[in-house]
Design an enzyme around this catalytic site. Structure first.
Site, mmCIF file in Angstrom:
data_model
loop_
_atom_site.group_PDB
_atom_site.id
_atom_site.type_symbol
_atom_site.label_atom_id
_atom_site.label_comp_id
_atom_site.label_asym_id
_atom_site.label_seq_id
_atom_site.Cartn_x
_atom_site.Cartn_y
_atom_site.Cartn_z
ATOM 1 N N LYS A 16 0.860 -1.185 0.000
ATOM 2 C CA LYS A 16 0.000 0.000 0.000
ATOM 3 C C LYS A 16 0.884 1.219 0.000
ATOM 4 O O LYS A 16 1.999 1.192 0.524
ATOM 5 C CB LYS A 16 -0.876 0.031 1.264
ATOM 6 C CG LYS A 16 -2.114 0.867 1.111
ATOM 7 C CD LYS A 16 -3.142 0.065 0.356
ATOM 8 C CE LYS A 16 -4.474 0.743 0.235
ATOM 9 N NZ LYS A 16 -5.453 -0.243 -0.254
HETATM 10 N N1 GLU Z 1 -7.156 0.053 -3.474
HETATM 11 C C1 GLU Z 1 -7.895 -1.106 -3.834
HETATM 12 C C2 GLU Z 1 -7.946 -2.083 -2.679
HETATM 13 O O1 GLU Z 1 -7.793 -1.704 -1.547
HETATM 14 C C3 GLU Z 1 -7.379 -1.735 -5.126
HETATM 15 C C4 GLU Z 1 -5.954 -2.191 -5.089
HETATM 16 C C5 GLU Z 1 -5.426 -2.623 -6.437
HETATM 17 O O2 GLU Z 1 -6.181 -2.665 -7.380
HETATM 18 O O3 GLU Z 1 -4.230 -2.903 -6.506
HETATM 19 O O4 GLU Z 1 -8.232 -3.246 -2.850
#
Ligand code: GLU
Length: 418
Positions: free
Chosen positions: A110
């Site tokens: 993240k």
């Molecule tokens: N931010 C989204 C999640 O928390 C998508 C993450 C992504 O597509 O890599 O799942």
């Protein structure tokens, strides 16, 4: 010899507790636990931005790579005032479990920049995104770590990231997912998280023999996830009785007209001023007499302080970590069925995976294929979770973690780390 890392801080502590409980249930060996307790890599960068008024501001930026045993790190980038290291670290761990649960060949990561995008201009956000990308570019890569949108970021942010990365490395569409379709994004990516939540709801109704027309929904949050959930569920005949954004919500016992609401918003109207419903607060929305509550806004929305107010029979977690652990336990105790975030909102990362595969193959799928494959991947995970939760008399969250942690642990063993 096994050594213990320094004790992790608050929010992450809750994530580690859930991991430890799962590890106990699995009888996981200590060395694997040791590898999974803390993230693999954490990068903290300064993000200096020349603001439109000529002043210089320096924002804190992060990229946390939690675990990459199953494949390249994958996860969104959040622009939010609360996106500190503790939060980004917690969300990175969630991505590891989410990708493993829906069986994607990805690890978890993240990113975050501690800023308030609502108070920044488009040019300031463009500069911020480019500088952040330049500062993390040495740890990301198509086969290393692939960012995506999250709270406060969107397809435009991903286009800027791809462009900033491309200036250093040449044309690399697979470096980020959630891009605009014109720049190599996938059809169906924007609506994917909401579609996944809708699929969960539809399948639960079939399993529990519930009539959609009598299954009322309250949706907290009207960003990408909340609004697409509302649109798709409304179209399928579920009464969406309340929705909200950070300024407040609207409620109509007989169901809101979501198409009319979207039109009202397009014309510049405020959500809470939509004439088709009564104005309510976010606290009132959580306490509405609805069948299904979908928290799809920020994390920690349901806490010990307000969980007794919740009257829904089912909670589908659209947001990441919308329930603090004690609230989750109290609601389970009361028999509320909770579809956990790592399953409920996995539609987004599933279609991110499809986008990445399309980018590296230089071949675009049509939307029908995207939706078909999304449904297949998500429902397979749902069935595995439901069956295990029944078989072992676990909550759906416990079952989801049981499956995800074991898959990551097995990848660690096979790679020969332990
Ligand atoms: N931010 C989204 C999640 O928390 C998508 C993450 C992504 O597509 O890599 O799942």
């Amino acid at each position: 010899m096994v050594t213990t890392p320094s004790s992790p801080p608050s929010r992450y502590k809750e994530a580690v507790k859930l991991f430890e409980e799962t590890a106990d249930a699995l009888g996981l060996e200590e060395e694997v636990r040791l590898l999974l307790r803390m993230p693999h890599r954490e990068l903290h960068v300064e993000v200096p931005v020349r603001m439109d008024d000529g002043s210089l501001r320096v924002f804190a930026g992060y990229r946390v790579q939690h675990n990459g045993a199953r494949g390249p790190y994958k996860g969104g980038v959040r622009f939010h005032p609360e996106a500190d290291l503790d939060e980004v670290r917690t969300l990175a761990a969630l991505m590891t479990w989410k990708c493993a649960l829906v069986d994607l060949p990805f690890g978890g990561a993240k990113g975050g920049v501690q800023c308030d995008p609502a108070t920044m201009s488009k040019t300031e956000l463009n500069r911020l995104t480019r500088r952040y990308t330049q500062n993390i570019e040495h740890i990301i890569g198509v086969n290393r770590d692939i960012p995506a949108p999250d709270m406060g970021t969107n397809a435009q942010t991903m286009a800027w990231m791809m462009d900033a990365y491309g200036q250093l490395h040449g044309y690399t569409p697979g470096i980020v997912t959630g891009k605009p379709v014109e720049l190599g994004g996938s059809l169906g990516r924007e609506s994917a998280t909401g579609r996944g939540i809708f699929l969960m709801l539809q399948t639960l109704c079939l399993d529990l023999d519930r009539d959609p027309a009598k299954t009322s929904l309250a949706i907290q949050g009207y960003g990408n996830v909340g609004s697409w959930t509302a649109r798709l569920t409304f179209k399928a005949g579920f009464p969406v009785i309340a929705v909200s954004d950070i300024f407040g919500g609207i409620y109509n016992e007989g169901g809101l007209d979501i198409e009319a609401l979207d039109k009202h918003l397009e014309e510049g109207g405020a959500l809470a001023e939509f004439p088709g419903g009564d104005t309510i607060t976010n606290a009132q929305l959580l306490a509405l007499p609805c069948k299904v509550l979908i928290p799809a806004a920020a994390g920690d929305a349901v806490t010990e302080a307000n969980c007794d107010d919740v009257r829904a029979e089912i909670i589908i977690e659209g947001a990441n970590h919308p329930l603090v652990a004690n609230a989750d336990a109290a609601l389970n105790e009361r028999g509320v069925l909770i579809v956990p975030d790592i399953l409920a909102n996995a539609g987004g990362v599933i279609v991110s995976y499809f986008e990445w595969t399309q980018n590296i193959q230089r071949f675009a799928w049509d939307e029908e294929r995207v939706q078909h494959e999304l449904e297949r991947a998500l429902l397979r995970a749902y069935r595995t979770v439901r069956e295990l939760s029944r078989e072992k008399e676990m909550t759906m969250r416990q079952a989801a973690y049981f499956i995800a942690v074991e898959r990551v642990a097995q990848a660690i063993r096979l790679r020969g780390f332990v």
